[in-house]
Design a protein around this motif. Structure first.
Motif, mmCIF file in Angstrom:
data_model
loop_
_atom_site.group_PDB
_atom_site.id
_atom_site.type_symbol
_atom_site.label_atom_id
_atom_site.label_comp_id
_atom_site.label_asym_id
_atom_site.label_seq_id
_atom_site.Cartn_x
_atom_site.Cartn_y
_atom_site.Cartn_z
ATOM 1 N N ARG A 124 0.427 -3.050 -5.493
ATOM 2 C CA ARG A 124 0.745 -3.175 -3.698
ATOM 3 C C ARG A 124 0.312 -4.297 -3.357
ATOM 4 O O ARG A 124 0.528 -4.908 -2.324
ATOM 5 C CB ARG A 124 0.168 -1.814 -3.144
ATOM 6 C CG ARG A 124 0.895 -0.599 -3.470
ATOM 7 C CD ARG A 124 0.563 0.741 -2.738
ATOM 8 N NE ARG A 124 1.324 1.835 -2.973
ATOM 9 C CZ ARG A 124 2.355 2.131 -2.371
ATOM 10 N NH1 ARG A 124 2.672 1.370 -1.507
ATOM 11 N NH2 ARG A 124 3.025 3.306 -3.047
ATOM 12 N N GLN B 156 9.181 -0.562 -3.437
ATOM 13 C CA GLN B 156 8.240 0.344 -2.830
ATOM 14 C C GLN B 156 8.216 1.383 -4.057
ATOM 15 O O GLN B 156 7.201 1.964 -4.303
ATOM 16 C CB GLN B 156 8.931 1.180 -1.845
ATOM 17 C CG GLN B 156 8.718 0.127 -0.677
ATOM 18 C CD GLN B 156 9.262 0.733 0.671
ATOM 19 O OE1 GLN B 156 10.437 1.556 0.576
ATOM 20 N NE2 GLN B 156 9.132 0.474 1.754
ATOM 21 N N THR C 292 -4.188 -3.059 1.993
ATOM 22 C CA THR C 292 -4.229 -2.935 0.419
ATOM 23 C C THR C 292 -5.602 -3.747 -0.255
ATOM 24 O O THR C 292 -5.998 -3.177 -1.075
ATOM 25 C CB THR C 292 -3.017 -3.675 -0.333
ATOM 26 O OG1 THR C 292 -2.962 -5.168 0.259
ATOM 27 C CG2 THR C 292 -1.693 -2.923 0.171
#
Length: 180
Positions: A19, A10, A66
């Protein structure tokens, strides 16, 4: 994956492209090659569908988010690109080829994010939650029968170990030694 590994991913995956790559590996267990070769024609965002390596499936929430964010940056950076691949860079925006394996390495692997580890964790999670069925794994993730059977066996061993520990009173618990 450990909690520390998840937190590290992350922290590292901060750009929309990073991502997106991680989300496709984590949710759909997509291989690096399939992620690189993914084209705009493989996406059906309004109906939340994606085709990865020729296999159509429902698009998970995280990849959907995303994928909604990435095209905005893609269009802003390369508005007139002829390239139909989802992931492009300055070099590939001028042509029609996918990004290179080095692109993924530079953006993630060299920073400590291992897509195969994320992918493997996703397959194992599915096996643990769905009863370690190799046929299910083969169909969901487009795995070979050998790979699906191996993953199911690992999951079954973990499930068996958990069941054995749950049967013992807490004061008698000891890790079992494997004799194989």
């Amino acid at each position: 994956m450990t909690d520390a590994e998840v937190l590290a991913v992350q922290r590292i995956a901060v750009t929309p492209a990073q991502r997106l790559i991680v989300a496709l590996a984590a949710v759909h267990a997509a291989r690096a090659t399939a992620i690189r070769r993914l084209t705009l024609d493989d996406l059906d965002l309004p109906n939340r569908r994606i085709t990865i390596a020729g296999q159509g499936q429902r698009l998970g929430e995280l990849p959907h988010q995303t994928l909604v964010a990435w095209p905005d940056q893609r269009r802003a950076t390369w508005p007139k690109t002829p390239n139909r691949h989802v992931l492009i860079n300055a070099k590939t925006a001028l042509g029609t080829r996918p990004v290179s394996p080095e692109y993924l390495k530079r953006h993630l692997l060299h920073q400590g994010v291992y897509l195969e580890r994320i992918r493997g964790d996703r397959v194992l999670h599915e096996a643990l939650t769905d009863g370690a069925d190799p046929l299910h794994l083969a169909l969901v993730f487009n795995l070979s029968p050998t790979t699906a059977s191996s993953c199911a066996a690992i999951a079954q061993n973990l499930l068996d170990d958990t069941a054995a520990v749950e049967e013992l009173p807490l004061n008698q618990w000891r890790p079992r030694r494997r004799t194989s």
